[in-house]
Design a protein around this motif. Sequence first.
Motif, PDB file in Angstrom:
ATOM      1  N   ASP A 169     -16.585  91.774  49.101  1.00 40.47           N
ATOM      2  CA  ASP A 169     -17.500  92.995  48.729  1.00 40.47           C
ATOM      3  C   ASP A 169     -16.088  94.397  49.400  1.00 40.47           C
ATOM      4  N   LEU A 170     -14.779  93.514  50.553  1.00 43.69           N
ATOM      5  CA  LEU A 170     -15.047  94.878  50.725  1.00 43.69           C
ATOM      6  C   LEU A 170     -13.648  95.349  49.984  1.00 43.69           C
ATOM      7  N   GLU A 171     -13.138  94.235  48.960  1.00 45.55           N
ATOM      8  CA  GLU A 171     -12.327  94.868  48.224  1.00 45.55           C
ATOM      9  C   GLU A 171     -13.271  95.056  46.939  1.00 45.55           C
ATOM     10  N   ARG A 172     -14.303  94.638  46.539  1.00 38.46           N
ATOM     11  CA  ARG A 172     -14.883  95.696  45.207  1.00 38.46           C
ATOM     12  C   ARG A 172     -15.768  96.906  45.997  1.00 38.46           C
ATOM     13  N   ALA A 173     -15.793  96.852  46.971  1.00 48.66           N
ATOM     14  CA  ALA A 173     -15.810  98.663  47.998  1.00 48.66           C
ATOM     15  C   ALA A 173     -14.973 100.015  47.248  1.00 48.66           C
ATOM     16  N   ALA A 174     -13.685  98.510  47.808  1.00 52.22           N
ATOM     17  CA  ALA A 174     -12.486  99.907  47.593  1.00 52.22           C
ATOM     18  C   ALA A 174     -12.162  99.998  45.843  1.00 52.22           C
ATOM     19  N   LEU A 175     -12.897  99.159  45.007  1.00 48.58           N
ATOM     20  CA  LEU A 175     -12.854  98.709  43.416  1.00 48.58           C
ATOM     21  C   LEU A 175     -13.554  99.993  43.322  1.00 48.58           C
ATOM     22  N   GLU A 176     -14.800  99.590  43.487  1.00 52.31           N
ATOM     23  CA  GLU A 176     -15.733 100.503  43.238  1.00 52.31           C
ATOM     24  C   GLU A 176     -15.734 102.265  43.761  1.00 52.31           C
ATOM     25  N   ARG A 177     -14.441 102.498  44.934  1.00 48.73           N
ATOM     26  CA  ARG A 177     -14.347 103.651  44.465  1.00 48.73           C
ATOM     27  C   ARG A 177     -13.638 104.629  43.882  1.00 48.73           C
ATOM     28  N   ALA A 178     -12.346 103.103  43.312  1.00 45.36           N
ATOM     29  CA  ALA A 178     -11.460 104.133  42.077  1.00 45.36           C
ATOM     30  C   ALA A 178     -12.373 103.654  41.096  1.00 45.36           C
ATOM     31  N   ARG A 179     -13.297 103.334  40.319  1.00 47.66           N
ATOM     32  CA  ARG A 179     -13.570 102.909  39.326  1.00 47.66           C
ATOM     33  C   ARG A 179     -15.066 104.633  39.439  1.00 47.66           C
ATOM     34  N   ALA A 180     -15.265 105.390  40.510  1.00 43.56           N
ATOM     35  CA  ALA A 180     -16.604 106.172  40.471  1.00 43.56           C
ATOM     36  C   ALA A 180     -14.942 107.242  40.179  1.00 43.56           C
ATOM     37  N   TRP A 181     -13.301 107.763  40.728  1.00 48.34           N
ATOM     38  CA  TRP A 181     -12.740 108.411  40.225  1.00 48.34           C
ATOM     39  C   TRP A 181     -12.017 108.634  38.751  1.00 48.34           C
ATOM     40  N   MET A 182     -12.640 107.099  38.570  1.00 49.07           N
ATOM     41  CA  MET A 182     -11.838 107.290  36.870  1.00 49.07           C
ATOM     42  C   MET A 182     -13.072 107.973  36.211  1.00 49.07           C
ATOM     43  N   VAL A 183     -14.550 107.096  36.677  1.00 46.99           N
ATOM     44  CA  VAL A 183     -14.991 108.050  36.070  1.00 46.99           C
ATOM     45  C   VAL A 183     -15.247 109.685  36.159  1.00 46.99           C
ATOM     46  N   HIS A 184     -15.233 109.769  37.131  1.00 47.25           N
ATOM     47  CA  HIS A 184     -14.635 112.200  37.195  1.00 47.25           C
ATOM     48  C   HIS A 184     -13.555 112.161  36.336  1.00 47.25           C
ATOM     49  N   LEU A 185     -12.727 111.174  36.084  1.00 44.41           N
ATOM     50  CA  LEU A 185     -11.498 111.706  35.318  1.00 44.41           C
ATOM     51  C   LEU A 185     -12.344 111.916  33.910  1.00 44.41           C
ATOM     52  N   GLY A 186     -13.364 110.927  33.559  1.00 47.37           N
ATOM     53  CA  GLY A 186     -13.497 111.215  32.198  1.00 47.37           C
ATOM     54  C   GLY A 186     -13.094 109.380  31.484  1.00 47.37           C
ATOM     55  N   MET A 187     -12.661 108.843  31.846  1.00 48.79           N
ATOM     56  CA  MET A 187     -12.012 107.960  31.857  1.00 48.79           C
ATOM     57  C   MET A 187     -13.296 106.851  31.492  1.00 48.79           C
ATOM     58  N   ASP A 188     -12.886 105.566  30.657  1.00 47.02           N
ATOM     59  CA  ASP A 188     -13.978 104.885  30.535  1.00 47.02           C
ATOM     60  C   ASP A 188     -13.460 103.159  31.307  1.00 47.02           C
ATOM     61  N   ALA A 189     -14.016 102.595  32.503  1.00 45.59           N
ATOM     62  CA  ALA A 189     -13.947 101.994  33.725  1.00 45.59           C
ATOM     63  C   ALA A 189     -14.878 100.655  33.695  1.00 45.59           C
ATOM     64  N   ALA A 190     -14.412  99.559  33.755  1.00 43.61           N
ATOM     65  CA  ALA A 190     -14.858  98.242  33.130  1.00 43.61           C
ATOM     66  C   ALA A 190     -14.451  97.230  33.893  1.00 43.61           C
ATOM     67  N   TYR A 191     -14.637  96.214  34.533  1.00 44.58           N
ATOM     68  CA  TYR A 191     -14.302  95.188  35.281  1.00 44.58           C
ATOM     69  C   TYR A 191     -13.845  93.797  33.948  1.00 44.58           C
ATOM     70  N   ASP A 192     -12.623  93.124  34.644  1.00 45.11           N
ATOM     71  CA  ASP A 192     -12.553  92.054  32.893  1.00 45.11           C
ATOM     72  C   ASP A 192     -13.064  91.150  33.758  1.00 45.11           C
ATOM     73  N   HIS A 193     -13.002  89.699  32.908  1.00 43.58           N
ATOM     74  CA  HIS A 193     -13.409  88.374  32.988  1.00 43.58           C
ATOM     75  C   HIS A 193     -12.777  88.151  34.582  1.00 43.58           C
ATOM     76  N   VAL A 194     -12.168  88.194  35.464  1.00 38.60           N
ATOM     77  CA  VAL A 194     -11.687  88.049  36.467  1.00 38.60           C
ATOM     78  C   VAL A 194     -11.969  89.079  37.621  1.00 38.60           C
ATOM     79  N   GLY A 195     -12.375  90.255  37.282  1.00 33.10           N
ATOM     80  CA  GLY A 195     -12.377  90.892  39.044  1.00 33.10           C
ATOM     81  C   GLY A 195     -11.073  92.334  38.592  1.00 33.10           C
ATOM     82  N   ASN A 196     -10.517  91.637  37.495  1.00 34.98           N
ATOM     83  CA  ASN A 196      -9.544  92.702  37.921  1.00 34.98           C
ATOM     84  C   ASN A 196     -10.234  94.173  36.817  1.00 34.98           C
ATOM     85  N   LEU A 197     -10.323  95.860  37.218  1.00 41.82           N
ATOM     86  CA  LEU A 197     -10.739  96.657  37.118  1.00 41.82           C
ATOM     87  C   LEU A 197      -9.790  97.632  36.688  1.00 41.82           C
TER      88      LEU A 197
END
Lengths: 405, 405
Positions: free
Chosen positions: B31-59
């Motif tokens: 969950d701790l890694e995921r919380a950091a990934l979620e923060r990065a995802r929010a930044w990606m979205v803020h930058l107008g990027m498409d952001a998604a996790y793949d089948h093993v959890g890479n963002l």
Amino acid sequence: MRADEMQQIVADFGAIGATASGGVTRPGLTDLERAALERARAWMVHLGMDAAYDHVGNLRGTWAGARPDAAPVLTGSHLDSVVEGGRYDGAAGVLCALAAVETLRAQGHTPERPLGVCVFTSEEGSRFGPGLLGSTALVRGLTADQLGASGDDGVTVARAIAEAGGDPGAAAAPALAPGAVHAFIEVHIEQASRLEEAGAPVGIVSGIAGPLFARGVVTGVADHAGATPMGQRADALCGLAELVLAVERTASAADTTVATVGSARAHPGQANIIPGRAEFSLDLRDVDLSARDRAEAEIRAVLDELTRRRGLHGELEVIQREPPVAVDPQVVAALETAVAGAGLDLVRVPSGAAHDAMIMADIAPIGMLFVRCRGGLSHCPQEYASPEDLVAASDVLARALAQLT
Amino acid sequence: MRADEMQQIVADFGAIGATASGGVTRPGLTDLERAALERARAWMVHLGMDAAYDHVGNLRGTWAGARPDAAPVLTGSHLDSVVEGGRYDGAAGVLCALAAVETLRAQGHTPERPLGVCVFTSEEGSRFGPGLLGSTALVRGLTADQLGASGDDGVTVARAIAEAGGDPGAAAAPALAPGAVHAFIEVHIEQASRLEEAGAPVGIVSGIAGPLFARGVVTGVADHAGATPMGQRADALCGLAELVLAVERTASAADTTVATVGSARAHPGQANIIPGRAEFSLDLRDVDLSARDRAEAEIRAVLDELTRRRGLHGELEVIQREPPVAVDPQVVAALETAVAGAGLDLVRVPSGAAHDAMIMADIAPIGMLFVRCRGGLSHCPQEYASPEDLVAASDVLARALAQLT
């Protein structure tokens, strides 16, 4: 005694607890040790000695002599062995002692003082550590810890003594007071090859080395084995490696010093991490205390220098520091006269290992005679001393006992 | 991006899994890694990027660009950490990548090719060894052994991927084929102090060292530490000590080689017994395969010589032998132009550690940019790269990405 007779006796004793590899396994305070003791007792009886076990299972044969109340001269060693040990460590001293009595009887010698042959139990400590049990019980008494110690089968020393017909309740008090023994001589295989190199069948022990046991740690910085350039490391194991070689060099440059790093381990001990810590032991021995002190100081100086140079931290803590045990000048003089009388060269050798004589030195003047052994090997089935050398040792011992009794 | 902004971002990410000692503990697939990934995802979205996790959890965040179907240029690193690790190992590469996208956006740049920011899961392997999990899954697929491996809590990799919303059933097949990625650049802290010594905020990686892992044993004769004179020993630990110092000397004399004996242990390991055996590991790395081969040959020659001289026996068995990973000349050229454009000195540094870029090199041209870090420290709370240096790295990365996309 002739060499072929000695060879037969060695074979007879070697059959007790014999192993497939040609060695013997006769742990102290077991039926196998007792079988060997019984064989020695039969020989004592055959020689006209009074033979009896004491309260802890040591066997003593006594030739009363002209003045039965005088302090006796004792000689002997032990008949127990390490697991997969050899036929000579301990046994050589017992067989030479009994052969010497046989020689003196045959020569018509009558001792003034009583002459005793001691067979100490559990010298090796292979059933119950740490060894020297029988002589320690006689001279120092056994502590509650020593009596309560148990081997792998859970049996305590006290119970094993009782099962062997002894009296563990009496084992706390020493049985021999200072002055109670006029002199003690132990014959033993050398467990080194100085005599082999000197071409001498026997050698007079110059002293029993005093051991210093220490443990130490070198501390550095654990770091990434791939990413950290060589010049930016504080590798604890590299520091320890320098120390190990310095320990070897220091002792090799000295005359009688031996030094060993027996235990060494890098931490965390992962292949891809630079060791941040390295633990080690140091065993430093010398018959000459000042030489041992010099070696210790030199090793400490090397540790200081290398840890400073390498950005490491070093510690070396002494756990035990025993003085060397001196041999008695008069006992040595008797051995020297005996060696000369036997037409042999006078060779002096130090004893690096501990022996029952070391304990007996607490209460009596002692001397030791070493017998040449092949390749210096001991505590293994390859252990070997020739029957000719054992006869020579027994002859020297007989001559020394004749003087001292 | 300004340094104070970067400092704030570092602090925001560093708060996730923060430890009392000032470091972070963010094991992969937790969950701790995921919380950091979620923060990065929010930044990606803020930058107008498409952001998604793949089948093993890479963002992955994607800026589609003018030709969305072209092979993308990717950049990124990881947000998981070792236990009690620092704020920068992995995170530096992710934050610089997102800051670079922000810079390019601000400059009005529009990429021709898609520009992707990857955050690989479980690079460190601190929950599930041995690491590089996310990039390996993408490029090579995971084996049944890798999917079935479990951490201390008994949970398997497959279950952890499923619990994180992934699809472990799809993880066996590689998701990226050779040619599917136009170029990959990873920014990472140096984990060494060459850049600090050179006074340079960033350095272009000249290659990723190929590791050789071996284990060895030196065999001598265990003997009595007291009775055996120094000249009659075959001490396995003394032999190993010589080898450890030779390993250090060999690598130190070479240019890019690093060599480490991480594990070392004397047997039987008793203070009063001369070591009859000493086991060790060898970790040997170089960006230059021929230099590594020379070092290996030199170490083997030393082992042969010292064991012969000392009457010991030595063995050294290679367990794993990975080639160095080359960086791509065109990606490096783009980084060189970017460094020059940023007005910085051109400094080249080798990578001793493995990185996700090493795996990506299987299917794509790669390059790496290292950021100066204090004292070369990593995998510890003291890990530090200045916000100014991170901004410089992000600026260089933006310039390189602008060329490559």
